[in-house]
Design a protein around this motif. Structure first.
Motif, PDB file in Angstrom:
ATOM      1  N   SER A 119       0.197  -0.740  -8.025  1.00 10.19           N
ATOM      2  CA  SER A 119       1.745  -1.049  -8.107  1.00 10.19           C
ATOM      3  C   SER A 119       1.741  -1.910  -9.217  1.00 10.19           C
ATOM      4  O   SER A 119       2.932  -2.281  -9.764  1.00 10.19           O
ATOM      5  CB  SER A 119       2.022  -1.766  -6.822  1.00 10.19           C
ATOM      6  N   TYR A 122       3.939  -1.081 -12.203  1.00  7.95           N
ATOM      7  CA  TYR A 122       5.213  -1.503 -12.308  1.00  7.95           C
ATOM      8  C   TYR A 122       5.637  -2.820 -12.948  1.00  7.95           C
ATOM      9  O   TYR A 122       6.714  -3.236 -13.191  1.00  7.95           O
ATOM     10  CB  TYR A 122       5.906  -1.440 -11.131  1.00  7.95           C
ATOM     11  N   GLN A 130      10.070   0.192  -5.599  1.00  8.78           N
ATOM     12  CA  GLN A 130       9.469   0.709  -6.699  1.00  8.78           C
ATOM     13  C   GLN A 130       9.281   2.213  -6.375  1.00  8.78           C
ATOM     14  O   GLN A 130       8.444   2.524  -5.453  1.00  8.78           O
ATOM     15  CB  GLN A 130       8.449   0.202  -7.118  1.00  8.78           C
ATOM     16  N   GLU A 132       7.824   6.255  -7.673  1.00  6.92           N
ATOM     17  CA  GLU A 132       6.859   6.700  -8.974  1.00  6.92           C
ATOM     18  C   GLU A 132       7.614   6.953 -10.299  1.00  6.92           C
ATOM     19  O   GLU A 132       6.790   6.922 -11.486  1.00  6.92           O
ATOM     20  CB  GLU A 132       6.202   8.146  -8.336  1.00  6.92           C
ATOM     21  N   ARG A 173      -1.023   5.123  -6.635  1.00  6.41           N
ATOM     22  CA  ARG A 173      -1.019   4.008  -6.844  1.00  6.41           C
ATOM     23  C   ARG A 173      -0.946   2.995  -5.656  1.00  6.41           C
ATOM     24  O   ARG A 173       0.015   3.098  -4.668  1.00  6.41           O
ATOM     25  CB  ARG A 173       0.528   3.839  -7.275  1.00  6.41           C
ATOM     26  N   PHE A 175      -0.636  -0.130  -3.335  1.00  3.66           N
ATOM     27  CA  PHE A 175      -0.051  -1.582  -3.174  1.00  3.66           C
ATOM     28  C   PHE A 175      -0.941  -2.601  -2.415  1.00  3.66           C
ATOM     29  O   PHE A 175      -1.927  -2.133  -1.804  1.00  3.66           O
ATOM     30  CB  PHE A 175       1.263  -1.453  -2.260  1.00  3.66           C
ATOM     31  N   ASN A 238       2.637   6.705  -4.462  1.00  2.00           N
ATOM     32  CA  ASN A 238       2.861   5.302  -4.142  1.00  2.00           C
ATOM     33  C   ASN A 238       1.906   5.325  -2.712  1.00  2.00           C
ATOM     34  O   ASN A 238       2.536   6.351  -1.802  1.00  2.00           O
ATOM     35  CB  ASN A 238       4.107   4.607  -3.835  1.00  2.00           C
ATOM     36  N   ARG A 277       7.845  -6.787  -4.426  1.00  2.00           N
ATOM     37  CA  ARG A 277       6.810  -5.718  -4.407  1.00  2.00           C
ATOM     38  C   ARG A 277       7.128  -5.063  -3.201  1.00  2.00           C
ATOM     39  O   ARG A 277       6.994  -5.603  -2.018  1.00  2.00           O
ATOM     40  CB  ARG A 277       5.452  -6.299  -4.445  1.00  2.00           C
ATOM     41  N   PRO A 279       6.865  -0.695  -2.006  1.00  2.00           N
ATOM     42  CA  PRO A 279       6.906   0.839  -2.334  1.00  2.00           C
ATOM     43  C   PRO A 279       7.983   1.872  -1.862  1.00  2.00           C
ATOM     44  O   PRO A 279       8.317   1.415  -0.366  1.00  2.00           O
ATOM     45  CB  PRO A 279       5.426   1.072  -1.931  1.00  2.00           C
TER      46      PRO A 279
END
Length: 313
Positions: A119, A122, A130, A132, A173, A175, A238, A277, A279
């Motif tokens: 993550s 980003y 967030q 992709e 990705r 997190f 994600n 933060r 996803p």
């Protein structure tokens, strides 16, 4: 003959759990790690398994595996701020040279390759949650740039091998993830809070506590990675838990869970530290039929027991 999978960073927190999963799925697992941040104790329980082998090696130099290979999972990298700020060159090298070496191996073997992105691509996001298709807000010359840009380059190089060489590649990705085998001293908020609470120390939060994080239990992450590897989707995906919580609320949750009398103290926020933060996992739901099963509370129970053994022994 069982199919072989190479897992770089195999002695790390995530890598060791992936070793467990692939052995359970019937693969022959080769774990490769230079033990810069990995810990051999994470895989000691596997050492007597005839379908497991460990190679003490730095993938930034070269990567060689004899015989056929079905999959390459590249998880080698310092992953916490305390590590990559201390080892900036090694972090850049494993993200660039290490990735290049692993991609070359996968191409030579006709193997499918999955890279562990993050993550952090980003940066300190201007878009929330967030998704992709968000390109990020990253400072390439800031203190976190060595990790953020290593991962962004890793994604670009992997996609180049996919488009130019036709290599089967996957990009996850990741997190914030937690669970047993996390290092107590890696500088991330969850192990820091739990360790401090168990010792009866004040919890150290950076900033005013309003910044947010989303925590994924490791078993959920491993399931998502496994499904992505087996899927036919080549773009970044994600994998994380969208249950967002502020740092202040999380600290209070840990104090309550541990029964500690600790307080939360606040220090200056490090440069370029992400304020939010969370996803967006719509894509993972669509292409992988994946979403987290474990709540944060459910995952914290076994994690706390693991930390108690380490902190209170």
């Amino acid at each position: 003959m069982k199919k072989k999978v190479l897992i770089t960073g195999g002695a790390g927190f995530l890598g060791s759990h992936l070793c467990d999963r692939f052995l359970a799925e019937g693969y022959h697992v080769i774990a490769m790690d230079n033990l810069l941040t990995g810990d051999i104790s994470n895989i000691e329980h596997l050492m007597g398994n005839k379908d497991f082998e460990f190679h003490h090696h730095d993938v930034s130099k070269y990567v060689h595996v004899a015989g056929d290979l079905e999959y390459v999972l590249h998880f080698a990298s310092p992953a916490s701020p305390i590590d990559y700020l201390k080892m900036p060159i090694q972090t850049m090298k494993v993200g660039s040279l290490g990735t290049h070496n692993c991609l070359g191996l996968a191409k030579d073997k006709g193997a499918r390759m999955l890279i562990a992105s993050t993550s952090e691509v980003y940066g300190d996001p201007l878009v929330h949650p967030q998704k992709e298709d968000y390109w990020g807000n990253v400072n390439p010359v800031g203190p976190r740039g060595v990790y953020d840009e290593a991962k962004r380059f890793q994604e670009a190089l992997t996609m180049a091998y996919h488009t130019y060489h036709g290599l089967e590649t996957r990009i996850v990705r990741i997190f914030n993830t937690f669970g047993p085998r996390m290092r107590l001293d890696d500088g991330r908020v969850l192990p820091a809070f739990i360790s401090q609470a168990l010792r009866g120390e004040d919890l150290t939060a950076f900033g005013d506590g309003s910044q947010t994080r989303s925590f994924t239990y490791v078993d959920d992450l491993v399931e998502g990675i496994y499904r992505l590897l087996k899927s036919d989707y080549a773009g970044p995906v994600n994998i994380g838990n969208p249950d967002e919580i502020t740092i202040k609320e999380f600290g209070e949750e840990i104090i309550k869970l541990t029964g500690s009398k600790s307080k939360i103290i606040y220090k200056d926020l490090p440069k370029d530290d992400p304020k939010q933060r969370k996803p967006d996992i719509s894509l993972a739901k669509e292409v992988l039929d994946w979403e987290p099963k474990y709540t944060r509370g459910e995952g914290l129970k076994p994690t706390l027991e693991y930390f108690k053994e380490k902190v209170l022994k």
